[in-house]
Write an enzyme that holds these catalytic residues in place. Structure first.
Site, PDB file in Angstrom:
ATOM      1  CB  THR A 307      -0.928   0.017   1.241  1.00  0.00           C
ATOM      2  OG1 THR A 307      -1.680  -1.189   1.243  1.00  0.00           O
ATOM      3  CG2 THR A 307      -1.871   1.202   1.225  1.00  0.00           C
ATOM      4  CD1 TRP A 310      -1.133   1.297  -6.227  1.00  0.00           C
ATOM      5  CD2 TRP A 310      -1.673   3.074  -4.997  1.00  0.00           C
ATOM      6  NE1 TRP A 310      -2.134   1.973  -6.886  1.00  0.00           N
ATOM      7  CE2 TRP A 310      -2.482   3.080  -6.155  1.00  0.00           C
ATOM      8  CE3 TRP A 310      -1.828   4.117  -4.073  1.00  0.00           C
ATOM      9  CZ2 TRP A 310      -3.435   4.060  -6.406  1.00  0.00           C
ATOM     10  CZ3 TRP A 310      -2.775   5.097  -4.324  1.00  0.00           C
ATOM     11  CH2 TRP A 310      -3.565   5.069  -5.486  1.00  0.00           C
ATOM     12  CG  HIS A 311      -0.122   5.912  -1.208  1.00  0.00           C
ATOM     13  ND1 HIS A 311      -0.615   4.718  -0.752  1.00  0.00           N
ATOM     14  CD2 HIS A 311      -1.172   6.767  -1.209  1.00  0.00           C
ATOM     15  CE1 HIS A 311      -1.906   4.858  -0.480  1.00  0.00           C
ATOM     16  NE2 HIS A 311      -2.262   6.080  -0.753  1.00  0.00           N
ATOM     17  N   GLY A 312       3.886   5.740  -3.685  1.00  0.00           N
ATOM     18  CA  GLY A 312       5.042   6.425  -4.240  1.00  0.00           C
ATOM     19  C   GLY A 312       6.296   5.594  -4.176  1.00  0.00           C
ATOM     20  CG  PHE A 452      -0.304   8.708  -5.180  1.00  0.00           C
ATOM     21  CD1 PHE A 452       1.015   8.838  -4.800  1.00  0.00           C
ATOM     22  CD2 PHE A 452      -1.251   9.437  -4.501  1.00  0.00           C
ATOM     23  CE1 PHE A 452       1.376   9.665  -3.754  1.00  0.00           C
ATOM     24  CE2 PHE A 452      -0.902  10.254  -3.453  1.00  0.00           C
ATOM     25  CZ  PHE A 452       0.407  10.370  -3.079  1.00  0.00           C
TER      26      PHE A 452
END
Lengths: 452, 358
Positions: A307, A310-312, A452
């Site tokens: 997770t 996924w954001h960066g 993102f």
């Protein structure tokens, strides 16, 4: 193109509505697809072929995927390739260089807008069809509309095909949906333009102050939280509203997360479409909680590391994800029981942890992050406040209070008020005009979640 | 019914704006904002792909949006309603518009002194050389609510300027009334005490015999940046025989009078004074028997000062190092026994990197 722009609201939307009204029902989906490509092309012209290729490839592959694991795996890998290439190549090379003391460099890649979102939608479709052939789109147009529909294309919510299959097939326009959709769009617009962007100005001002104080860091932590929440939930509101206008019922993506009573509760309310995607497509296939305790915790940590990633493509995002993973494990082991006993303590606990999480989220430099956290808790021998910090606190206090009022379910009660109900249409239109005024006088402010 | 009225109202707003924005005539400049408005770009596939054209289109749409000035004004009023102390570093207090100075720059302030010394040592050693500092409007703002620039530190930091250069302290001859409400510049009609003080230190002949002319509406530099009022103010010019008979040689502008009235009502009405700041200008007093000459190293504030000093000089040469290099400008100057004055505002001293000295 972004929703919160004059170009979108006063040019793209009227043109789309005109075309949508004039063309017969049969062609309305084609209009939506064509306009969605124009929408994407306007914001990310050079990557439009990637979007088109990924969509068509996935549609064709899904025709063969049912009950064929090897095709599913190949499909997932191929879907992930553009995401890995654009988003993670430089991060991987940086770490290889660090570990092996090499100097391998790659060109500076600009990530296609929304790639993380449409990749996840493509994968979810493939997995769903693998499990159940009935989940398939009837034709390519249905699938293209599912993936490319401008309302959810660039920053979610991450929609499942099964959830909107009926909406895709039913093209109608009615006052009830338009009313709800426009209202929701204006709420989202105000969240982004009137709150998130203005808090962004506060963040820039605070960061430019040379004489730092404890209060400055606390104010920054609050500001980061407000900015990220209102930016992203504002975008989701606009997406849901636009979807509603064209008869799409997207899932809710936020449910007042800042009012959560635990981190477990927070993640039931924050970016719901992403959490449920990870739950259904990673966590449960890994075994979820129906396994040994050790494997259960491993599964939680894997999901949360992913997770974060996924954001960066940066370590702070992985730490951010693991930070939540660890807290969730602690809550599951024992803490949740205690938190359930006191509303005040549980809210205070959640607020502090969420504030810290958004500091980790916002600061990519690890040294800077440590300095920030130490300073915020008064461990860096800084004065508590000075004139400049108080100046900005006074200047933004009303906006911060308004932000918190709207971040909590207070608005639900306001909406029930009789006077509000009478005034509602005028109020919303006035908010639209004020937001327009801010857009006329502002420079470009892209959404934070676009990266993102 | 409520739903229908709401939806129709929304449609009227977006469609109304859409059609009016497309068909309404477009302006080339904005007087309020004192700038040229964006033009519609020539759209190419390459420009669209690289997002160059889309950025320009967005800018064009914002610049020409229906009721732009009114909407900007609405935004500013909402900001102040939210108790914001400043909007984009500008604020409004007691009818005056203020803008916060750039961040205090010790380096640039020290560099300013070094630049003055360099010019003095290279060209004007043993001549009558003076310097004076024009404080920004905020210097006279007496309200603890607002951030205060470290003016005292700035003045103290200028002690690196050569002692042979005489400092003329003019801060006590100016007050808040001396400034325009909507602009950072000083009103010429309020400069008489300041010029009198300069005359006494520099020993030139001074007069306070002027006729005041008024031009309106004048929209100062801050007016468009902080659109909260819908009316301009008055711009003042002082006139007498010396000024009206004087000639100006401006390297960039053929207009040869001190006040260029054609500039009033353009993007920058303050350019009425000496047709605006340019790299090199000469002003000739045609009514004096004196042979005294003055060289002023200047920024935009000097435009309203210089005409009032002309009474004491045959010729005033104005050099603006923001627009041209020192040595290049000095090639045009015949050094005799002129008085030399460095006349700069605090904001320029704090941003002295713009002075092209070396």
């Amino acid at each position: 193109m972004v929703f919160s722009s004059l170009t979108f609201i006063y040019y793209f939307l009227p043109i789309l509505l005109i075309l949508y009204f004039i063309f017969p029902t049969k062609l309305k989906s084609c209009i939506l697809i064509s306009m969605s490509f124009i929408f994407y092309f306007y914001g990310e012209g050079k990557y439009i072929l990637i979007l088109l290729f990924c969509s068509i490839f996935n549609y064709l592959l899904a025709k063969k995927v049912h009950n064929k694991k090897s095709i599913l795996i190949i499909g997932i890998i191929i879907n992930l390739l553009p995401l890995i290439y654009f988003k993670y190549t430089n991060f991987l090379l940086d770490n290889i260089n660090l570990i092996f003391n090499t100097k391998i460099y790659f060109k500076n890649l600009i990530m296609p807008i929304g790639i993380s979102f449409f990749t996840f939608q493509n994968i979810s479709y493939l997995v769903d069809v693998y499990k159940n052939k009935k989940e398939q789109a009837n034709n390519l147009f249905e699938y293209l509309l599912y993936i490319t529909f401008f309302a959810q294309l660039v920053a979610g919510p991450i929609v499942r095909f099964t959830d909107i299959k009926n909406d895709i097939q039913t093209r109608k326009l009615n006052f009830a949906n338009l009313y709800l959709g426009i209202k929701r769009f204006i709420i989202g617009l105000a969240k982004k333009v009137l709150i998130a962007n203005n808090i962004g100005v506060l963040i820039n001002s605070l960061n430019s102050i040379t004489d730092k104080t404890v209060l400055l860091y606390i104010l920054l932590a609050i500001a980061y939280t407000i900015q990220i929440y209102f930016d992203f939930s504002g975008y989701s509101d606009m997406a849901i509203g636009l979807g509603k206008m064209f008869n799409f019922n997207f899932m809710e993506n936020f449910n007042y997360p800042l009012s959560a009573k635990s981190i477990t509760d927070f993640w039931r309310r924050w970016h719901i479409s992403l959490s449920s995607w990870f739950k259904d497509y990673i966590y449960i296939p890994l075994g979820g909680n129906r396994t040994t305790k050790l494997k259960w915790f491993r599964n939680i940590l894997i999901v949360w590391a992913l997770t974060g990633l996924w954001h960066g493509a940066s370590w702070n995002f992985i730490i951010w994800g693991l930070y939540f993973g660890i807290i969730l494990i602690i809550e599951k082991i024992f803490l949740k029981k205690f938190l359930d006993k006191s509303k005040i303590i549980s809210r205070l606990y959640t607020t502090i942890l969420v504030l810290i999480s958004f500091i980790i989220f916002s600061i990519t430099d690890m040294n800077e992050l440590v300095v920030f956290l130490k300073s915020m808790f008064g461990l860096n021998h800084l004065p508590f406040a000075n004139f400049e910090t108080l100046y900005y606190l006074k200047s933004y206090l009303i906006l911060i209070i308004i932000s918190f009022v709207f971040a909590y379910p207070t608005f639900k009660y306001i909406e029930k008020n009789k006077i509000f109900k009478i005034m509602e249409p005028i109020l919303y239109l006035f908010i639209l005009i004020i937001s327009t005024a801010y857009l006329v006088d502002s420079t470009f402010n892209p959404f934070l979640y676009f990266r993102f | 019914m409520k739903e229908k009225i709401f939806v129709i109202s929304f449609m009227i707003i977006i469609f109304g704006a859409f059609f009016i924005n497309i068909f309404a005539p477009k302006k080339e400049i904005s007087i309020y904002e004192r700038r040229k408005l964006a033009k519609m770009p020539e759209i190419t596939i390459e420009g669209l792909i690289n997002k160059v054209d889309t950025t320009r289109i967005d800018k064009y749409i914002a610049d020409h949006f229906l009721l732009r000035d009114k909407l900007r004004s609405l935004k500013t009023n909402v900001e102040f309603l939210l108790n914001k102390s400043d909007v984009n570093n500008l604020f409004y207090y007691d009818n005056y518009y203020f803008k916060y100075e750039e961040k205090y720059s010790e380096r640039q302030i020290e560099a300013f002194g070094e630049k003055i010394n360099y010019i003095y040592n290279k060209y004007f050693k043993n001549m009558n050389v003076y310097y004076s500092v024009i404080p920004e409007k905020n210097y006279y703002l007496n309200n603890t609510k607002y951030k205060k620039f470290a003016y005292n530190n700035l003045f103290e930091s200028l002690d690196n300027i050569n002692e042979d250069i005489t400092y003329i302290d003019i801060t006590d001859t100016i007050n808040l009334d001396s400034y325009y409400y909507t602009d950072h510049h000083l009103r010429q009609d309020k400069l008489i005490p300041t010029v009198k003080k300069m005359a006494s230190v520099m020993n030139f002949e001074f007069t306070d015999n002027y006729k005041v002319d008024i031009y309106e509406p004048f929209y100062g530099a801050y007016y468009g940046q902080l659109p909260i009022k819908n009316h301009g103010e008055k711009l003042y010019t002082l006139n007498n025989d010396v000024i009206s008979n004087a000639n100006v040689y401006n390297i960039e502008n053929p207009y040869d009078k001190i006040y260029n009235y054609e500039k009033f009502g353009t993007i920058d009405s303050y350019d009425i004074f000496l047709s605006g700041a340019t790299a090199y200008e000469e002003i000739y007093n045609n009514t004096t028997a004196s042979n005294k000459e003055l060289i002023i190293f200047r920024d935009s504030y000097t435009s309203s000062f210089a005409p009032l000093m002309l009474n004491g000089y045959k010729k005033i040469t104005l050099l603006d190092l923001r627009y041209s290099n020192l040595d290049y400008l000095m090639k045009m100057v015949d050094i005799k026994n002129q008085d030399i004055l460095f006349l700069y505002s605090t904001s320029l001293i704090n941003g002295s990197d713009v002075l092209r000295v070396y």
